[in-house]
Enzyme design. Structure first.
Site, PDB file in Angstrom:
ATOM      1  N   SER A   2       0.861  -1.192   0.000  1.00 38.18           N
ATOM      2  CA  SER A   2       0.000   0.000   0.000  1.00 38.18           C
ATOM      3  C   SER A   2       0.897   1.242   0.000  1.00 38.18           C
ATOM      4  CB  SER A   2      -0.881   0.010   1.246  1.00 38.18           C
ATOM      5  OG  SER A   2      -0.051   0.197   2.387  1.00 38.18           O
ATOM      6  N   ASP A  51      -1.209  -1.519  -3.904  1.00 38.78           N
ATOM      7  CA  ASP A  51      -2.569  -1.590  -3.359  1.00 38.78           C
ATOM      8  C   ASP A  51      -3.068  -0.161  -3.089  1.00 38.78           C
ATOM      9  OD1 ASP A  51      -4.834  -2.809  -2.215  1.00 38.78           O
ATOM     10  OD2 ASP A  51      -3.938  -2.815  -0.198  1.00 38.78           O
ATOM     11  N   GLY A  57     -10.853  -6.195   1.945  1.00 35.33           N
ATOM     12  CA  GLY A  57     -11.370  -6.327   3.309  1.00 35.33           C
ATOM     13  C   GLY A  57     -11.762  -7.754   3.651  1.00 35.33           C
ATOM     14  N   SER A  87     -10.099 -10.130   5.485  1.00 33.12           N
ATOM     15  CA  SER A  87      -9.740 -10.704   6.788  1.00 33.12           C
ATOM     16  C   SER A  87     -10.995 -10.812   7.637  1.00 33.12           C
ATOM     17  CB  SER A  87      -8.736  -9.805   7.524  1.00 33.12           C
ATOM     18  OG  SER A  87      -7.504  -9.803   6.870  1.00 33.12           O
ATOM     19  N   ASN A 140      -7.960  -9.866  -1.117  1.00 34.04           N
ATOM     20  CA  ASN A 140      -6.956  -9.086  -0.385  1.00 34.04           C
ATOM     21  C   ASN A 140      -6.996  -9.389   1.105  1.00 34.04           C
ATOM     22  OD1 ASN A 140      -6.634  -7.871  -2.851  1.00 34.04           O
ATOM     23  ND2 ASN A 140      -6.896  -5.785  -2.105  1.00 34.04           N
TER      24      ASN A 140
HETATM   25  P1  13P Z   1      -8.114  -6.539   5.400  1.00 34.80           P
HETATM   26  O1  13P Z   1      -7.151  -5.739   6.229  1.00 34.80           O
HETATM   27  O2  13P Z   1      -9.492  -6.471   5.911  1.00 34.80           O
HETATM   28  O3  13P Z   1      -7.632  -7.924   5.188  1.00 34.80           O
HETATM   29  O4  13P Z   1      -8.168  -5.849   3.958  1.00 34.80           O
HETATM   30  C1  13P Z   1      -7.029  -5.847   3.149  1.00 34.80           C
HETATM   31  C2  13P Z   1      -7.274  -5.146   1.867  1.00 34.80           C
HETATM   32  O5  13P Z   1      -8.352  -5.167   1.322  1.00 34.80           O
HETATM   33  C3  13P Z   1      -6.139  -4.435   1.255  1.00 34.80           C
HETATM   34  O6  13P Z   1      -6.513  -3.709   0.139  1.00 34.80           O
END
Ligand code: 13P
Length: 283
Positions: A49, A81, A208, A210, A229
């Site tokens: 990122s 990212d 998102g 996780s 991701n």
């Molecule tokens: P999480 O931190 O929820 O795994 O999301 C990561 C993400 O989408 C990075 O772009």
């Protein structure tokens, strides 16, 4: 081997699995990801990122990622990212990233199309492939925060137009996940994934991811998600292992001994994800 994101994701789309895109900030995370991928014979995406790049420095992160990718026995892409800034995206292309994300999701549709198209034209001219975002994914990823009330789901017809007009290679869609730690269980809008898949033929990306149950992720993959991701789950594994080690070994001062168990813990969670995504054995 170092490949573009598109090369990895088209195979995933064709064979109905998803490639894990794991956020990286330092050497240990990259080692954990590559070890996991090689052990399971899985393609993988290393993604940095803007915050990760600021922390490590573009030279360090790009060279670590390229070295890891080139030496790996499995297909690896090095991806930016959430690039929200045109100059940042160009810098990553110049440093050898094989894939970039231009995130124009905060802009109105026309502006998002314009900036995405500009990046796509330049990236494609030098063999780099591009992810964009349509709709607004909630939560916090590094310095980007989208509140619950500002998060908006992706509209399928807008997605069709967006892909046609930009020529983007893969598209991040907002369908109910959020970056960071969930308060309750996330509810994915499966009908929306299906509706987008019906009108858009490029690989779709879930951010998102996780904390999203394995069954939900697998259902999303069956409906057309090809890139998933993961950041927070790796952070949790890292922090948990470091805390436990330091508590049990308060006198230890060797960074290698302190970080060793953390690298192992990250590798284990990454392997678990690769099994869930169905990318294991696909390299
Ligand atoms: P999480 O931190 O929820 O795994 O999301 C990561 C993400 O989408 C990075 O772009």
């Amino acid at each position: 081997m170092l490949l573009t994101g598109k090369e990895l994701l088209l195979d995933a789309q064709k064979n109905k699995y998803a490639v894990g895109a794991f956020n990286v900030n330092n050497m240990e995370i990259i080692q954990a990801i590559i070890d996991a991928a090689e052990e399971l014979n899985s393609p993988v995406i290393l993604q940095a990122s803007q915050g990760g790049i600021k922390y490590a420095g573009i030279e360090y992160i790009a060279n670590l990622g390229k070295l890891a990718g080139r030496n790996a026995k499995v297909p690896v892409a090095l991806h930016l990212d959430h690039g929200t800034d045109f100059d940042q995206v160009m810098l990553c292309i110049r440093h050898g990233f094989t894939s970039v994300m231009i995130d124009g999701s905060i802009f109105p549709l026309e502006e998002n199309i314009a900036i995405t198209k500009k990046v796509v034209d330049i990236a494609h001219a030098v063999g780099v492939t591009v992810e964009a975002e349509l709709g607004k994914i909630g939560g916090t990823e590094d310095h980007i925060t989208v509140s619950e009330k500002d998060a908006t789901f992706t509209d399928p017809l807008e997605a069709k137009r967006f892909v046609e007009e930009t020529g983007v290679d893969y598209l991040a869609i907002a369908v109910g996940t959020a970056h960071g730690v969930y308060k309750g269980e996330p509810k994915l809008d499966y009908d929306r994934i299906k509706a987008i898949r019906e009108v858009v033929d490029i690989p779709l990306v879930l951010h998102g991811s996780s904390g999203v149950p394995a069954e939900s992720l697998q259902k999303a993959i069956s409906l057309g998600i090809s890139k998933i991701n993961i950041d927070t789950d790796i952070r949790n594994a890292f922090a948990g292992a470091v805390k436990e080690f330091v508590m049990n070994n308060p006198d230890e001062i060797d960074p290698r001994k302190i970080l060793g168990p953390a690298t192992k813990a990250m590798k284990e969670i990454i392997k678990e994800k690769m099994e869930i995504f169905g990318s294991a054995g696909r390299a």
